[in-house]
Scaffold this active site. Structure first.
Site, PDB file in Angstrom:
ATOM      1  N   ARG A  71       0.820  -1.206   0.000  1.00  0.00           N
ATOM      2  CA  ARG A  71       0.000   0.000   0.000  1.00  0.00           C
ATOM      3  C   ARG A  71       0.854   1.256   0.000  1.00  0.00           C
ATOM      4  O   ARG A  71       0.999   1.932  -0.999  1.00  0.00           O
ATOM      5  CB  ARG A  71      -0.955  -0.033   1.212  1.00  0.00           C
ATOM      6  N   ASP A  72       1.470   1.560   1.105  1.00  0.00           N
ATOM      7  CA  ASP A  72       2.280   2.772   1.222  1.00  0.00           C
ATOM      8  C   ASP A  72       3.461   2.746   0.264  1.00  0.00           C
ATOM      9  O   ASP A  72       3.886   3.777  -0.251  1.00  0.00           O
ATOM     10  CB  ASP A  72       2.762   2.915   2.670  1.00  0.00           C
ATOM     11  N   HIS A  94       6.733   4.085  12.810  1.00  0.00           N
ATOM     12  CA  HIS A  94       6.715   4.099  11.340  1.00  0.00           C
ATOM     13  C   HIS A  94       7.730   5.156  10.903  1.00  0.00           C
ATOM     14  O   HIS A  94       7.447   6.352  10.957  1.00  0.00           O
ATOM     15  CB  HIS A  94       5.312   4.441  10.845  1.00  0.00           C
ATOM     16  N   HIS A 139      10.541   6.863   8.233  1.00  0.00           N
ATOM     17  CA  HIS A 139      11.071   7.041   6.884  1.00  0.00           C
ATOM     18  C   HIS A 139      12.575   7.291   6.984  1.00  0.00           C
ATOM     19  O   HIS A 139      13.063   7.810   7.982  1.00  0.00           O
ATOM     20  CB  HIS A 139      10.360   8.189   6.179  1.00  0.00           C
ATOM     21  N   CYS A 157       5.981   9.779   1.136  1.00  0.00           N
ATOM     22  CA  CYS A 157       4.773  10.587   1.246  1.00  0.00           C
ATOM     23  C   CYS A 157       4.745  11.621   0.127  1.00  0.00           C
ATOM     24  O   CYS A 157       5.679  12.413  -0.004  1.00  0.00           O
ATOM     25  CB  CYS A 157       4.724  11.292   2.599  1.00  0.00           C
ATOM     26  N   ASN A 200      10.197   4.727   2.828  1.00  0.00           N
ATOM     27  CA  ASN A 200      10.097   4.036   4.113  1.00  0.00           C
ATOM     28  C   ASN A 200      11.372   3.267   4.397  1.00  0.00           C
ATOM     29  O   ASN A 200      12.153   2.960   3.486  1.00  0.00           O
ATOM     30  CB  ASN A 200       8.932   3.034   4.055  1.00  0.00           C
TER      31      ASN A 200
END
Length: 307
Positions: free
Chosen positions: A14-15, A206, A208, A239, A248
């Site tokens: 997804r991300d 989470h 990055h 993002c 990420n």
């Protein structure tokens, strides 16, 4: 004392893929999710039920969820920004609903054109519906360690959003370093603060890797007793609203760290490296995982002497 066991939430499908300009075939996404689950990932963020106008890459969320092979014990998550998205996710038999907010007022306005308080209010019906349906609910807090628009984000602001997410009934809450500016010291301070208002064992990190600090921040979080972390195979994603946020942290790099610390994850690193190579080839980009690149080179060329 560091945790004995850690859960990895794999966000690559997804991300990791949502910002790819070239559409990634549904079959590739399905295979990616299946292979990640087979490698031992307990929680795979598999789809996003948002408007295809805003995120065209995720337009096939229902098809992905219909095509995957469900492994017992694996949580398949999806991002749902509103009731319409929730209903689609429910039809797709998602296990976990993910909602999102920001700790930065400036980021909230730029990202979703409303205040933090307004964004949380928008999620109240989604959270209520998720609970009534018996689904897990996860809240993700962007810009918890810094914002591209306002700079520093006060720890008190992060704590406030955690409390708001808690009031919605979130089972887990993600502390996200959206632009990767966090440092180990700041990470420990934030994790220590939010642990006072929400159960430590249900908080996750989470991170990055924009500034190369993600692994250090994970270690700092481990020192605070955090035992859930997000990562993206091959370091995919970032993002779209945060300039310079290049990706990420790579799942391969995180597993290598945890293996070295003797922390159990249940994830097969060799399989993970192959999966990272698979998806990198599929989208035509090199893997951002240093561990993945190193282990692939070692496997294919044999160990070479270094001076």
């Amino acid at each position: 004392m560091l945790p004995a066991k850690v859960k990895i939430v794999e966000v690559g499908p997804r991300d990791g893929l949502q910002n790819e300009k070239e559409f990634v075939a549904t079959e590739v996404k399905i295979e990616l999710v299946n292979r990640l689950a087979s490698a031992g990932l307990q929680n795979v963020e598999s789809a996003s039920f948002v408007s295809p106008k805003w995120v065209p890459q995720m337009a096939d969320g229902a098809a992905v969820m219909a095509g995957i092979e469900r492994r017992p014990g694996t949580i398949y998550s999806a991002l749902t920004p509103n009731l319409r998205g929730f209903e689609a996710a429910l039809d797709a038999k998602v296990d976990e609903i993910v909602i999102f907010g920001a700790a930065s007022e400036a980021f909230s306005q730029k990202n979703i054109n409303c205040s933090i308080a307004e964004s949380i209010a928008r999620f109240e019906p989604v959270a209520k519906a998720a609970k009534e349906a018996g689904l897990r609910l996860r809240g993700s807090i962007s810009c918890a360690l810094g914002c591209p628009y306002q700079g520093d984000v006060p720890i008190e602001a992060v704590v406030d959003v955690v409390q708001r997410m808690k009031a919605l009934g979130c089972d887990e809450i993600d502390i996200a370093d959206t632009i990767g500016v966090g440092t180990a010291g700041r990470t420990r301070d934030v994790m220590a603060a939010v642990s006072k208002v929400f159960p430590r064992e249900r908080l996750s990190g989470h991170f990055h890797d924009t500034y190369g600090q993600a692994v250090a921040n994970i270690y700092a979080s481990l020192q605070e007793g955090i035992e859930i972390f997000h990562a993206s195979v091959a370091g995919l994603g970032g993002c779209p609203y945060a300039k310079g946020a290049t990706g990420n942290v790579a799942t391969e790099d995180v597993i290598f760290l945890l293996n070295g610390l003797g922390i159990k994850t249940g994830v097969d690193l060799d399989q993970l490296v192959e999966i990272g190579d698979f998806i990198s080839r599929a989208i035509g980009k090199p893997s951002a995982s240093r561990v993945g690149r190193a282990l692939l080179a070692k496997k294919r060329d044999g160990a070479a002497s270094c001076v």
